[in-house]
Write a protein that holds these residues in place. Sequence first.
Motif, PDB file in Angstrom:
ATOM      1  N   TYR A  76       0.840  -1.199   0.000  1.00 36.71           N
ATOM      2  CA  TYR A  76       0.000   0.000   0.000  1.00 36.71           C
ATOM      3  C   TYR A  76       0.873   1.247   0.000  1.00 36.71           C
ATOM      4  N   GLU A  79       4.298   1.194  -3.228  1.00 38.04           N
ATOM      5  CA  GLU A  79       3.997   1.636  -4.587  1.00 38.04           C
ATOM      6  C   GLU A  79       3.820   3.143  -4.651  1.00 38.04           C
ATOM      7  N   THR A  83       6.432   5.991  -6.711  1.00 37.03           N
ATOM      8  CA  THR A  83       5.962   7.004  -7.662  1.00 37.03           C
ATOM      9  C   THR A  83       6.278   8.406  -7.167  1.00 37.03           C
ATOM     10  N   ASP A 276      -9.550  -1.318   0.401  1.00 41.19           N
ATOM     11  CA  ASP A 276      -8.377  -1.388  -0.487  1.00 41.19           C
ATOM     12  C   ASP A 276      -8.252  -2.730  -1.187  1.00 41.19           C
ATOM     13  N   HIS A 280      -1.739  -7.491  -3.337  1.00 48.65           N
ATOM     14  CA  HIS A 280      -1.413  -8.015  -4.667  1.00 48.65           C
ATOM     15  C   HIS A 280      -0.843  -9.430  -4.597  1.00 48.65           C
ATOM     16  N   LEU A 292     -12.738   0.562  -2.935  1.00 51.94           N
ATOM     17  CA  LEU A 292     -11.589   0.992  -3.723  1.00 51.94           C
ATOM     18  C   LEU A 292     -11.315   2.482  -3.603  1.00 51.94           C
ATOM     19  N   LEU A 294      -8.049   5.445  -5.004  1.00 53.47           N
ATOM     20  CA  LEU A 294      -7.160   5.634  -6.155  1.00 53.47           C
ATOM     21  C   LEU A 294      -6.059   4.584  -6.140  1.00 53.47           C
ATOM     22  N   SER A 295      -5.500   4.302  -7.316  1.00 52.15           N
ATOM     23  CA  SER A 295      -4.329   3.441  -7.354  1.00 52.15           C
ATOM     24  C   SER A 295      -3.185   4.139  -6.622  1.00 52.15           C
ATOM     25  N   GLN A 296      -2.273   3.344  -6.074  1.00 47.16           N
ATOM     26  CA  GLN A 296      -1.164   3.933  -5.331  1.00 47.16           C
ATOM     27  C   GLN A 296      -0.253   4.770  -6.235  1.00 47.16           C
ATOM     28  N   GLN A 297      -0.157   4.392  -7.502  1.00 49.86           N
ATOM     29  CA  GLN A 297       0.620   5.204  -8.442  1.00 49.86           C
ATOM     30  C   GLN A 297      -0.014   6.582  -8.604  1.00 49.86           C
ATOM     31  N   ARG A 298      -1.339   6.603  -8.728  1.00 47.30           N
ATOM     32  CA  ARG A 298      -2.037   7.878  -8.893  1.00 47.30           C
ATOM     33  C   ARG A 298      -1.920   8.731  -7.631  1.00 47.30           C
TER      34      ARG A 298
END
Length: 334
Positions: A76, A79, A83, A276, A280, A292, A294-298
């Motif tokens: 969590y 990632e 980024t 969440d 993975h 859900l 946002l993605s962790q990258q976002r």
Amino acid sequence: MSLKAIAAALGLSVTTVSRALNGYDDVAAATRKRIEDEATSRGYRPNDAARRLKTGRANTIGLVFPVSTASLNDSYYSEMLQTLDLRLAQHEIDLVILPDKPQDQHRTLMRMLRSGALDALILTHTMPHDARLERLQQKGFRFLTLGRSQLPQPYAWFDYDNYAGTLLAAEHCLQQGLTRIAYLGGDEPCTYIIDRRQGFVDALMQHSPSIAPTMLAALPMTRRSGYQQTRLWLAQDIAPQAIVTDCAPLGEGAAIALQQAGRLSGPHAIPLYVYDGLPHDTIIEDPVNAILQLSQQRIGECVAEMVLQLLEGAPLDTLQTLWQPTLRLTSDAQ
């Protein structure tokens, strides 16, 4: 690689090379370009202390992470941090991780701030009344939080509507006619944990005051805790009709217990809702309902952009971002 070597290679003075690499505007553009190209080819970076004197910045952001909470190895955070670090590095800004040690009353953190080694802080795991943030406001130091707190003055923050996420999950259960809903939540005094628990409780009370949340657990946020508590509930004469969890580790523990009991899928399945979603690298193959974000990258991208705006002096009340969660049901995941 020294400035002398660059100067000798280009036939220039050390002073000219130094001033060009440290951003002074009294060096001709063509000369500056030659110097920068030579420095790049040699892997040279300007002296941090000299750069700090020129720009007034350390070009370093500190991320404060409590050592008593979930490991940084948790995907969590890992990632998101990857980024965030990448985006800041594109602006020649370093990201350093600072362990938050409450036992020393944050003296180490305050000492680093006084040293001028940091331009701003990012703080995680905020609490409703957070002494760290209050002290930073009093000192006038720039910071951004992942999560919210109650502070006297505006501040920069990035957050989710954590209350709404568990509210969504509980309401979906109630719409299916499920009223014996268990809740697996963390036991730490962080704002997001409190908000998620309250969203669940309020959903039940708003649906019917007679539906009391009788299966409400506050536990360490680990797979073991989720597994053991779920097994206890399944052993009761009246088992829960659904389970809502406020984090992935508790959710995976619950999923393992349900799978072993033959209650994760099939005609006797107990619906499981995991904030969440499962990790993975989970060993669970059956899909579960997920709250859900946002993605962790976002997230890393958004936080990096907010930090850059913070350093440029953007008004703090414009640096406040709230995202709404969504619900992904098992039928959507299949």
